[in-house]
Design a protein around this motif. Structure first.
Motif, PDB file in Angstrom:
ATOM      1  N   ASN A   6      32.322 -11.454  -6.401  1.00 13.36           N
ATOM      2  CA  ASN A   6      32.439 -11.049  -5.019  1.00 13.36           C
ATOM      3  C   ASN A   6      31.215 -10.074  -5.108  1.00 13.36           C
ATOM      4  O   ASN A   6      30.756  -9.809  -3.737  1.00 13.36           O
ATOM      5  CB  ASN A   6      33.743  -9.996  -5.050  1.00 13.36           C
ATOM      6  N   THR A   7      30.766  -9.473  -5.922  1.00 15.04           N
ATOM      7  CA  THR A   7      29.586  -8.740  -5.794  1.00 15.04           C
ATOM      8  C   THR A   7      28.603  -8.978  -7.153  1.00 15.04           C
ATOM      9  O   THR A   7      29.204  -9.540  -8.083  1.00 15.04           O
ATOM     10  CB  THR A   7      29.888  -6.949  -5.971  1.00 15.04           C
ATOM     11  N   TYR A   8      27.487  -8.378  -7.038  1.00 14.18           N
ATOM     12  CA  TYR A   8      26.567  -8.678  -7.988  1.00 14.18           C
ATOM     13  C   TYR A   8      27.070  -8.166  -9.311  1.00 14.18           C
ATOM     14  O   TYR A   8      26.629  -8.364 -10.341  1.00 14.18           O
ATOM     15  CB  TYR A   8      25.012  -7.888  -7.763  1.00 14.18           C
ATOM     16  N   LYS A   9      27.765  -6.924  -9.452  1.00 19.53           N
ATOM     17  CA  LYS A   9      28.593  -6.680 -10.526  1.00 19.53           C
ATOM     18  C   LYS A   9      29.234  -7.414 -11.331  1.00 19.53           C
ATOM     19  O   LYS A   9      29.514  -7.419 -12.437  1.00 19.53           O
ATOM     20  CB  LYS A   9      29.415  -5.213 -10.394  1.00 19.53           C
ATOM     21  N   ASP A  10      29.749  -8.778 -10.590  1.00 19.49           N
ATOM     22  CA  ASP A  10      30.688  -9.720 -11.339  1.00 19.49           C
ATOM     23  C   ASP A  10      29.609 -10.649 -11.973  1.00 19.49           C
ATOM     24  O   ASP A  10      30.154 -11.531 -12.743  1.00 19.49           O
ATOM     25  CB  ASP A  10      31.312 -10.460 -10.101  1.00 19.49           C
ATOM     26  N   LEU A  11      28.422 -10.781 -11.786  1.00 19.39           N
ATOM     27  CA  LEU A  11      27.503 -11.774 -12.185  1.00 19.39           C
ATOM     28  C   LEU A  11      27.223 -11.422 -13.869  1.00 19.39           C
ATOM     29  O   LEU A  11      26.893 -10.270 -14.323  1.00 19.39           O
ATOM     30  CB  LEU A  11      26.188 -11.963 -11.692  1.00 19.39           C
ATOM     31  N   TRP A  12      27.431 -12.575 -14.572  1.00 22.12           N
ATOM     32  CA  TRP A  12      27.232 -12.341 -15.949  1.00 22.12           C
ATOM     33  C   TRP A  12      25.738 -11.857 -16.223  1.00 22.12           C
ATOM     34  O   TRP A  12      25.503 -10.914 -17.245  1.00 22.12           O
ATOM     35  CB  TRP A  12      27.381 -13.613 -16.582  1.00 22.12           C
ATOM     36  N   VAL A  13      25.037 -12.381 -15.519  1.00 22.98           N
ATOM     37  CA  VAL A  13      23.408 -11.787 -15.785  1.00 22.98           C
ATOM     38  C   VAL A  13      23.358 -10.494 -15.471  1.00 22.98           C
ATOM     39  O   VAL A  13      22.496  -9.609 -16.077  1.00 22.98           O
ATOM     40  CB  VAL A  13      22.334 -12.701 -15.066  1.00 22.98           C
ATOM     41  N   PHE A  14      23.794  -9.839 -14.387  1.00 22.66           N
ATOM     42  CA  PHE A  14      23.890  -8.479 -14.179  1.00 22.66           C
ATOM     43  C   PHE A  14      24.387  -7.758 -15.499  1.00 22.66           C
ATOM     44  O   PHE A  14      24.064  -6.673 -15.824  1.00 22.66           O
ATOM     45  CB  PHE A  14      24.789  -8.054 -12.799  1.00 22.66           C
ATOM     46  N   GLN A  15      25.555  -8.356 -15.682  1.00 25.86           N
ATOM     47  CA  GLN A  15      26.381  -7.351 -16.873  1.00 25.86           C
ATOM     48  C   GLN A  15      25.547  -7.472 -18.065  1.00 25.86           C
ATOM     49  O   GLN A  15      25.437  -6.436 -18.665  1.00 25.86           O
ATOM     50  CB  GLN A  15      27.632  -8.109 -17.239  1.00 25.86           C
ATOM     51  N   ASN A  16      24.931  -8.324 -18.512  1.00 24.37           N
ATOM     52  CA  ASN A  16      23.831  -8.669 -19.578  1.00 24.37           C
ATOM     53  C   ASN A  16      22.734  -7.811 -19.459  1.00 24.37           C
ATOM     54  O   ASN A  16      22.315  -6.930 -20.531  1.00 24.37           O
ATOM     55  CB  ASN A  16      23.584  -9.952 -19.855  1.00 24.37           C
ATOM     56  N   ALA A  17      22.183  -7.742 -18.242  1.00 21.97           N
ATOM     57  CA  ALA A  17      20.758  -6.788 -18.097  1.00 21.97           C
ATOM     58  C   ALA A  17      21.455  -5.373 -18.118  1.00 21.97           C
ATOM     59  O   ALA A  17      20.600  -4.554 -18.692  1.00 21.97           O
ATOM     60  CB  ALA A  17      20.565  -7.100 -16.602  1.00 21.97           C
ATOM     61  N   LEU A  18      22.477  -4.960 -17.605  1.00 20.11           N
ATOM     62  CA  LEU A  18      22.968  -3.544 -17.600  1.00 20.11           C
ATOM     63  C   LEU A  18      23.071  -3.402 -18.889  1.00 20.11           C
ATOM     64  O   LEU A  18      22.794  -2.071 -19.475  1.00 20.11           O
ATOM     65  CB  LEU A  18      24.060  -3.383 -16.720  1.00 20.11           C
ATOM     66  N   HIS A  19      23.953  -4.177 -19.777  1.00 24.30           N
ATOM     67  CA  HIS A  19      24.125  -3.799 -21.321  1.00 24.30           C
ATOM     68  C   HIS A  19      23.058  -3.669 -22.031  1.00 24.30           C
ATOM     69  O   HIS A  19      22.768  -2.800 -22.710  1.00 24.30           O
ATOM     70  CB  HIS A  19      25.341  -4.890 -21.562  1.00 24.30           C
ATOM     71  N   THR A  20      22.037  -4.519 -21.743  1.00 22.50           N
ATOM     72  CA  THR A  20      20.701  -4.499 -22.612  1.00 22.50           C
ATOM     73  C   THR A  20      19.889  -3.308 -22.360  1.00 22.50           C
ATOM     74  O   THR A  20      19.370  -2.756 -22.964  1.00 22.50           O
ATOM     75  CB  THR A  20      20.100  -5.882 -22.297  1.00 22.50           C
ATOM     76  N   ALA A  21      20.066  -2.976 -20.810  1.00 20.67           N
ATOM     77  CA  ALA A  21      19.157  -1.830 -20.298  1.00 20.67           C
ATOM     78  C   ALA A  21      19.738  -0.538 -21.240  1.00 20.67           C
ATOM     79  O   ALA A  21      19.019   0.426 -21.484  1.00 20.67           O
ATOM     80  CB  ALA A  21      18.990  -1.587 -18.831  1.00 20.67           C
ATOM     81  N   GLU A  41       9.122   5.880 -21.068  1.00 24.83           N
ATOM     82  CA  GLU A  41       9.634   5.724 -19.230  1.00 24.83           C
ATOM     83  C   GLU A  41       9.097   4.323 -19.008  1.00 24.83           C
ATOM     84  O   GLU A  41       9.983   3.853 -18.009  1.00 24.83           O
ATOM     85  CB  GLU A  41       8.692   6.926 -18.947  1.00 24.83           C
ATOM     86  N   PRO A  42       7.911   3.978 -19.018  1.00 25.06           N
ATOM     87  CA  PRO A  42       7.953   2.501 -18.655  1.00 25.06           C
ATOM     88  C   PRO A  42       8.796   1.423 -19.181  1.00 25.06           C
ATOM     89  O   PRO A  42       9.090   0.544 -18.401  1.00 25.06           O
ATOM     90  CB  PRO A  42       6.464   2.189 -18.997  1.00 25.06           C
ATOM     91  N   MET A  43       9.391   1.463 -20.388  1.00 19.93           N
ATOM     92  CA  MET A  43      10.125   0.525 -20.722  1.00 19.93           C
ATOM     93  C   MET A  43      11.613   0.762 -20.326  1.00 19.93           C
ATOM     94  O   MET A  43      12.116  -0.409 -19.864  1.00 19.93           O
ATOM     95  CB  MET A  43      10.239   0.892 -22.351  1.00 19.93           C
ATOM     96  N   ARG A  44      11.948   1.972 -20.102  1.00 24.02           N
ATOM     97  CA  ARG A  44      13.209   2.298 -19.403  1.00 24.02           C
ATOM     98  C   ARG A  44      13.114   1.921 -18.068  1.00 24.02           C
ATOM     99  O   ARG A  44      14.256   1.094 -17.685  1.00 24.02           O
ATOM    100  CB  ARG A  44      13.564   3.863 -19.517  1.00 24.02           C
ATOM    101  N   PHE A  45      12.132   2.054 -17.312  1.00 20.37           N
ATOM    102  CA  PHE A  45      11.908   1.720 -16.040  1.00 20.37           C
ATOM    103  C   PHE A  45      11.985   0.252 -15.720  1.00 20.37           C
ATOM    104  O   PHE A  45      12.790  -0.228 -14.932  1.00 20.37           O
ATOM    105  CB  PHE A  45      10.836   2.373 -15.404  1.00 20.37           C
ATOM    106  N   SER A  46      11.359  -0.536 -16.554  1.00 23.03           N
ATOM    107  CA  SER A  46      11.302  -2.077 -16.483  1.00 23.03           C
ATOM    108  C   SER A  46      12.743  -2.676 -16.576  1.00 23.03           C
ATOM    109  O   SER A  46      13.163  -3.342 -16.159  1.00 23.03           O
ATOM    110  CB  SER A  46      10.162  -2.658 -17.273  1.00 23.03           C
ATOM    111  N   SER A  47      13.291  -2.039 -17.703  1.00 26.93           N
ATOM    112  CA  SER A  47      14.622  -2.523 -17.986  1.00 26.93           C
ATOM    113  C   SER A  47      15.719  -2.266 -16.890  1.00 26.93           C
ATOM    114  O   SER A  47      16.334  -3.067 -16.801  1.00 26.93           O
ATOM    115  CB  SER A  47      15.136  -1.862 -19.383  1.00 26.93           C
ATOM    116  N   ARG A  48      15.760  -1.006 -16.264  1.00 24.89           N
ATOM    117  CA  ARG A  48      16.527  -0.907 -15.186  1.00 24.89           C
ATOM    118  C   ARG A  48      16.157  -1.622 -13.815  1.00 24.89           C
ATOM    119  O   ARG A  48      17.032  -1.844 -13.301  1.00 24.89           O
ATOM    120  CB  ARG A  48      16.446   0.650 -14.730  1.00 24.89           C
ATOM    121  N   SER A  49      14.780  -1.897 -13.752  1.00 19.36           N
ATOM    122  CA  SER A  49      14.597  -2.729 -12.601  1.00 19.36           C
ATOM    123  C   SER A  49      14.800  -4.235 -12.773  1.00 19.36           C
ATOM    124  O   SER A  49      15.100  -4.987 -11.747  1.00 19.36           O
ATOM    125  CB  SER A  49      12.735  -2.919 -12.622  1.00 19.36           C
TER     126      SER A  49
END
Length: 154
Positions: A6-21, A41-49
């Motif tokens: 239903n939302t981007y939060k349900d996507l596995w890729v988003f969940q993996n990206a958030l967990h890895t960030a 800072e650049p590493m954190r920024f790109s991981s959140r992006s």
């Protein structure tokens, strides 16, 4: 993909990206503070992006080209994070093992994003008008044309 998304939060890729960030965030806490602006800072920024561009892509599913463009932006951010991880490894700010694990996680995320990019039809909104009615959104009012002024060009 048996669960309804239903939302981007349900996507596995988003969940993996958030967990890895979050793993990147925790790993960078051990880097010396003098490297804050040049490395942390650049590493954190790109991981959140990676995450934010997945969310933006989700909202652009009405049209194929912008949807794919945002997914590719997210893929680029994941690759950029891998580069920052390599800098951290070579500067001996992070362990080889930590960098290897995070790099592997971003390789998986890049693969998931590439699969979505290769098969965008699975994710696109089929009938935008129907979706707008369902969500209660109104269509924008048609633009009114300006009345011609009484003056004419000579």
């Amino acid at each position: 993909m048996s669960e309804r998304i239903n939302t981007y939060k349900d996507l596995w890729v988003f969940q993996n990206a958030l967990h890895t960030a979050m793993r990147v965030f925790l790993a960078t806490e051990q880097i010396p503070s003098e490297d804050k602006y040049s490395l942390i800072e650049p590493m954190r920024f790109s991981s959140r992006s990676v995450c934010t561009n997945i969310a933006r892509a989700w909202r652009k599913r009405r049209f194929k080209t912008p949807f794919i463009a945002r997914l590719k932006d997210s893929e680029g951010d994941a690759c950029e994070t891998q580069v920052w991880l390599e800098f951290a490894r070579q500067c001996q700010c992070l362990s080889d093992d930590a960098c290897r694990q995070l790099d592997a996680a971003y390789s998986q995320i890049i693969g998931q994003l590439a699969k979505m990019t290769d098969q965008p039809e699975k994710w696109l909104i089929k009938n935008p008008e129907k979706c707008e009615k369902k969500n209660g959104a109104k269509k924008p009012a048609p633009r009114l044309q300006r009345k011609p002024s009484g003056r004419q060009k000579r």
